[in-house]
Scaffold this active site. Structure first.
Site, mmCIF file in Angstrom:
data_model
loop_
_atom_site.group_PDB
_atom_site.id
_atom_site.type_symbol
_atom_site.label_atom_id
_atom_site.label_comp_id
_atom_site.label_asym_id
_atom_site.label_seq_id
_atom_site.Cartn_x
_atom_site.Cartn_y
_atom_site.Cartn_z
ATOM 1 N N TYR A 1 0.832 -1.218 0.000
ATOM 2 C CA TYR A 1 0.000 0.000 0.000
ATOM 3 C C TYR A 1 0.860 1.259 0.000
ATOM 4 O O TYR A 1 1.959 1.279 0.552
ATOM 5 C CB TYR A 1 -0.936 -0.026 1.208
ATOM 6 N N THR B 1 -7.961 0.310 17.398
ATOM 7 C CA THR B 1 -8.751 0.509 18.622
ATOM 8 C C THR B 1 -9.460 1.859 18.621
ATOM 9 O O THR B 1 -9.975 2.289 19.643
ATOM 10 C CB THR B 1 -7.872 0.385 19.883
#
Ligand SMILES: *[C@@H]1O[C@H](CO)[C@@H](O)[C@H](O)[C@H]1NC(C)=O
Ligand SMILES: *[C@@H]1O[C@H](CO)[C@@H](O)[C@H](O)[C@H]1NC(C)=O
Ligand SMILES: *[C@@H]1O[C@H](CO)[C@@H](O)[C@H](O)[C@H]1NC(C)=O
Length: 323
Positions: free
Chosen positions: A161, A235
């Protein structure tokens, strides 16, 4: 059940009103913030924005509670390789209103490979989570126990990426190295650089930034080759399930004074009321049927009968907690 849905509908209605009044779309919080408006806390992240629905419905979410008795020794896990090119790096430390965040200069590339990784991953950000009291503030738990904080080194797969944003939403996108923080008399030398009085007081308020040079990333790693790994998520919203987590099997230390300085950081800008950044923690998520692997070879402990071994295994893995 009915009451629950009623409340949700009311909240949704409220949220729509607030969103239209909010110029910044990334809009979520760890704690209920009383500012005359509803700000979604972790249990609502997945409900207020359809792009974040993994935060609610995802089954491979992070953080988790690591039960050391459930870990599996994987003899094929390689040691983690940190590649700094032997160079020190510079970066900018920010108060984002939610975390202390350190980002390296673009010309300073640090990557890791090995461990559970099949690709090389580039360091994007170092993020600190910490508590308002000792013994809380880490996102991951170990046998139900929290630590005073957690350093997260967030890396993206730069082989597949082009940048972090692309990687975060893609398979095998992220690798996050997590190191628990504990309070001690003397501190980790990297944390000393970030958290000494002259430095940390420069980022007291939201959007404050301060330049650091001559940092040695190696120094943030505790002296251990042991780690625990599992497949999970970011998270924070959007909670994409693209992260491989690596929890180092030893904490790093910070002084009581440095912990105190962290708690004096504000989530707000100077013109607004002081609101401590501490307890910037997402609660643990169900493990479901995920596997927690480790490179700690339990059987090195001795040739006892299986029953004894099971007990020793716990002790062995928990040993470093006492250091
Ligand atoms: C990892 O970082 C080192 C040092 O910065 C660099 O020389 C190397 O090419 C990088 N590895 C990959 C696979 O890009
Ligand atoms: C990341 O890469 C994608 C695809 O190459 C590009 O469209 C996007 O603008 C990049 N984002 C950032 C923040 O650089
Ligand atoms: C684990 O430890 C046992 C006992 O010392 C040893 O026989 C075994 O080869 C070790 N396994 C690995 C993969 O290191």
């Amino acid at each position: 059940m009915d009451i629950f849905w009623e409340i949700l509908i009311i909240l949704h209605a409220n949220v729509i009103v607030c969103i239209s009044a909010q110029p910044n779309p990334p809009w979520w919080a760890y704690k209920e913030v009383v500012q005359g408006s509803f700000v979604p806390v972790p249990s609502f992240w997945g409900l207020v924005n359809s792009a974040w629905n993994l935060c609610s419905v995802g089954k491979r979410q992070s953080p988790v509670n690591i039960e050391t008795s459930h870990m599996i020794f994987d003899p094929f896990l390689q040691p983690i390789k940190l590649n700094t090119g032997g160079r020190k790096v510079g970066g900018t430390m920010y108060n984002t209103g939610r975390h202390v965040s350190l980002r390296l200069d673009k010309e300073h590339l640090v990557n890791i490979s090995g461990g559970p990784m099949t690709y090389s991953h580039r360091l994007e950000e170092i993020r600190l989570h910490f508590g308002s009291e000792d013994g809380q503030g880490s996102e991951h738990l170990l046998n139900g126990q929290a630590f005073s904080g957690e350093v997260q080194l967030i890396h993206y797969n730069h082989e597949l990426y082009t940048n972090y944003t692309e990687a975060a939403k893609s398979p095998n996108g992220l690798v996050i190295v997590s190191i628990f923080m504990k309070i001690a008399e003397t501190a980790n030398s990297f944390l000393n650089r970030m958290l000494n009085r002259d430095t940390i007081t420069r980022i007291t308020y939201k959007n404050d930034a301060y330049l650091l040079t001559n940092l040695n990333i190696e120094e943030i790693y505790p002296e251990t080759i042991s780690f625990i790994t599992y497949e999970g998520s970011m998270t924070i919203p959007p909670c994409f399930e693209t992260a491989t987590w690596i929890l180092m099997n030893k904490p790093v230390y910070l002084t009581r004074m440095q912990m105190h300085s962290l708690r004096l950081l504000s989530q707000n800008q100077p013109s607004q009321i002081f609101l401590s950044m501490s307890d910037n923690v997402r609660p643990v998520q169900p493990l479901n049927n995920r596997c927690i692997r480790t490179n700690i070879n339990f059987s090195m402990q001795g040739k006892d009968c299986p029953n004894n071994r099971a007990q020793k295994l716990q002790y062995r893995v928990n040993e470093w907690l006492l250091k």
